[in-house]
Design an enzyme around this catalytic site. Structure first.
Site, PDB file in Angstrom:
ATOM      1  N   SER A   1       0.840  -1.196   0.000  1.00  0.00           N
ATOM      2  CA  SER A   1       0.000   0.000   0.000  1.00  0.00           C
ATOM      3  C   SER A   1       0.883   1.256   0.000  1.00  0.00           C
ATOM      4  O   SER A   1       1.717   1.415  -0.879  1.00  0.00           O
ATOM      5  CB  SER A   1      -0.960  -0.056   1.191  1.00  0.00           C
ATOM      6  OG  SER A   1      -1.988   0.895   1.083  1.00  0.00           O
TER       7      SER A   1
ATOM      8  N   ASP B   1      -8.592  -4.255  -6.339  1.00  0.00           N
ATOM      9  CA  ASP B   1      -8.102  -3.545  -5.157  1.00  0.00           C
ATOM     10  C   ASP B   1      -8.886  -2.250  -4.972  1.00  0.00           C
ATOM     11  O   ASP B   1      -8.923  -1.409  -5.864  1.00  0.00           O
ATOM     12  CB  ASP B   1      -6.616  -3.221  -5.338  1.00  0.00           C
ATOM     13  CG  ASP B   1      -5.943  -2.752  -4.061  1.00  0.00           C
ATOM     14  OD1 ASP B   1      -6.572  -1.977  -3.307  1.00  0.00           O
ATOM     15  OD2 ASP B   1      -4.787  -3.140  -3.825  1.00  0.00           O
TER      16      ASP B   1
ATOM     17  N   HIS C   1      -7.079  -5.887  -1.035  1.00  0.00           N
ATOM     18  CA  HIS C   1      -5.968  -4.930  -0.965  1.00  0.00           C
ATOM     19  C   HIS C   1      -4.714  -5.676  -0.566  1.00  0.00           C
ATOM     20  O   HIS C   1      -4.512  -6.018   0.602  1.00  0.00           O
ATOM     21  CB  HIS C   1      -6.319  -3.850   0.056  1.00  0.00           C
ATOM     22  CG  HIS C   1      -5.359  -2.714   0.105  1.00  0.00           C
ATOM     23  ND1 HIS C   1      -4.837  -2.120  -1.017  1.00  0.00           N
ATOM     24  CD2 HIS C   1      -4.828  -2.033   1.163  1.00  0.00           C
ATOM     25  CE1 HIS C   1      -4.034  -1.132  -0.669  1.00  0.00           C
ATOM     26  NE2 HIS C   1      -4.000  -1.063   0.647  1.00  0.00           N
TER      27      HIS C   1
END
Length: 524
Positions: A245, A463, A493
């Site tokens: 991320s 995602d 994610h």
């Protein structure tokens, strides 16, 4: 609602709400030929901080590069228990201000689990996103997913500057946080707009009061320089790194500053480095709406009709918050936060169905529990500080600061992108760094890394928080021959450790054997 680029707290919360991990179809690996990459040495650190002229800062003094880490038993923290005997903790000293590397220092909290095998490659650093996620508490939580990697790497993570045990910032107390849950982050009236912006300004003042001098030295660039010092002190010639991320943005910035020091870098759930503040908000509105559409399809609903139904529910909650079993009210802001959380992991979709059904029947308890998971609120009413650190770091980075008037002009576009999430992300462009006392560093982060070893960028088509298109842009921006794209046709994610054998085996082959897959490989 805070900017949502998080992973650690959200994924952990989602995992508690649904049994098991999200599954994906395995892939036999025949869709992408592998080529051997050079195996990097980890026998000795390089002599200087900068791997190239990409970093203009002066190198740190030898008193920092030669420091010895005093590894010892890890203690429990306010937000996490002691992790157990396999784990060791230490404190690394880094310059407060990298413009004056010989000046005042601060301490960064580190954690490691030493390699279990004899054929050790070196250290593998992890950043689980946020920004603001604690690596010291996060790495032990996810260690089982990295057991194979631990055979040849010391698993290492840390709390970046401004996070948790590393000069962590707390901008508000628990009672203040709960009180501000009533603030409407999608204001409909002039009075609500003033309250929203006043709350944002008050939050900034609280951060500045608590952070002090650190407020001006908490950027992603600062942390990337910390990482290179960490590499040297750990004794590694090259930096091996697993970023998830926001951790992918950090990894890209590191690669730009120190391309010659890049070892094996995995960037999973990659942030779009070409997007500024508004572009990032648009990407997330699009990503969460896409994930919501996929969720609605999985329940047999038409996405357009289902989204309209949820948007209508949110409008009703905005006018009349729902009661909950805790005695607190479910506001519109808390409701949309609760809807976002289970979209991070497909295994949590049934939880979302139950929560939406209960809300339609007038009970907001389940959506409130989901929102509390995002906000790191425990049963005693104590809140974690990830969102505090997140804003301190992000606003140190973001130069783009739309006004409320500019945000209102953007709302029709955001609402078209997502009838459920659009207003929230649209208004967030103005509120997130409103009246922030420190100017941002860049419009978009620079991640070009000419001369770096191949970097594996992983994108997931479903995602919600870092939409798939951003991963391709990250690979392109890293540069030809550097960014290598790996795609998972799946939901959630983060791809590694999410149940897809093709993804896991490809990442493992790269990290453990230096095997670089063909750019564009797809796991379905």
């Amino acid at each position: 609602m805070a900017r949502i680029v998080r992973w650690t707290a959200l994924t952990a919360a989602a995992a508690l709400l649904a049994a098991g991990c999200g599954s994906g179809s395995s892939d036999d690996g025949k869709d992408g030929e592998e080529s051997s990459g050079g195996r990097s040495s980890a026998t000795a650190p390089s002599s200087g901080s900068s791997g190239t002229a990409g970093d203009t800062a002066d190198p740190p003094p030898s008193s920092l590069t030669s420091q010895k880490l005093d590894w010892g038993r890890c203690e429990a923290t306010a937000d996490a228990p002691a992790p157990g005997g396999d784990w060791q903790c230490a404190t690394l000293k880094v310059p407060l201000d990298w413009a004056e590397p010989s000046g005042e220092t601060i301490g960064l909290a580190l954690i490691r689990a030493k390699a279990t095998g004899d054929d050790r490659i070196g250290s593998l650093l992890f950043n689980f996103g946020g920004p603001g996620g604690s690596g010291v508490s996060g790495l032990p939580s996810f260690a089982s997913s990295y057991a194979l990697l631990r055979e040849r790497y010391d698993l290492v993570s840390w709390d970046p500057r401004g996070v948790a045990a590393s000069e962590g910032v707390r901008c508000r107390g628990d009672k203040e946080i709960q009180a501000t849950e009533a603030v409407d982050v999608t204001p409909d009236t002039g009075a609500e707009e003033k309250a929203y912006l006043r709350d944002a300004a008050d939050f900034a003042k609280g951060c500045e009061k608590d952070a002090g001098e650190l407020m001006a030295h908490a950027s992603t660039t600062d942390t990337a320089r910390d990482m290179d010092l960490m590499r040297q002190v750990l004794g590694d010639a090259k930096l091996h790194y697993f970023g998830i991320s926001y951790g992918t943005e950090l990894g890209g910035v590191y690669a730009h500053l120190f391309p010659r020091n890049v070892g094996r870098l995995i960037l999973d759930a990659a942030v779009d480095p070409t997007a500024g503040r508004v572009g990032h908000a648009e990407n997330q509105a699009r990503g969460f709406q896409r994930a919501l559409d996929n969720y609605l399809k999985s329940t047999g609903q038409d996405p357009e009709e289902g989204s309209r139904k949820i948007a209508d529910l949110l409008d009703r909650i905005d006018a009349d918050p729902l009661p909950t079993s805790s005695g607190r009210e479910l506001t519109q802001t808390l409701a949309v936060t609760g809807i976002a959380l289970p979209l991070y992991n497909q295994s949590s979709w049934p939880t979302l169905t139950s929560a939406l059904t209960a809300a339609e029947e007038g009970d907001g308890s389940e959506l409130l529990a989901l929102a509390d998971g995002y906000n790191e609120r425990d049963a005693s009413g104590h809140y974690g500080t990830t969102t505090h650190s997140q804003r301190v770091i992000s606003c140190s980075d973001d130069k783009e600061r739309p006004t409320a008037a500019e945000a209102k002009k953007l709302l029709p576009k955001f609402e078209k992108i997502s009838p459920v999430f659009g207003d929230f992300f649209g208004w967030d462009t103005a509120g997130f760094c409103h009246d922030w006392p420190v100017p941002g560093q860049f419009e978009t982060p620079e991640v070009s890394a000419p001369g770096a070893a191949p970097i594996l960028v992983v994108g997931t088509t479903g995602d919600p928080a870092t939409p798939y298109e951003g991963a391709r842009r990250m690979a392109d921006e890293l540069g030809r021959g550097v960014g290598v794209m790996l795609t998972w046709k799946g939901e959630g994610h983060g791809a590694y450790g999410n149940g897809n054998d093709c993804i896991d085996s490809t990442v493992n082959a790269y990290l453990l054997g230096g095997k670089v897959p063909k750019d564009g490989k797809v796991c379905s």
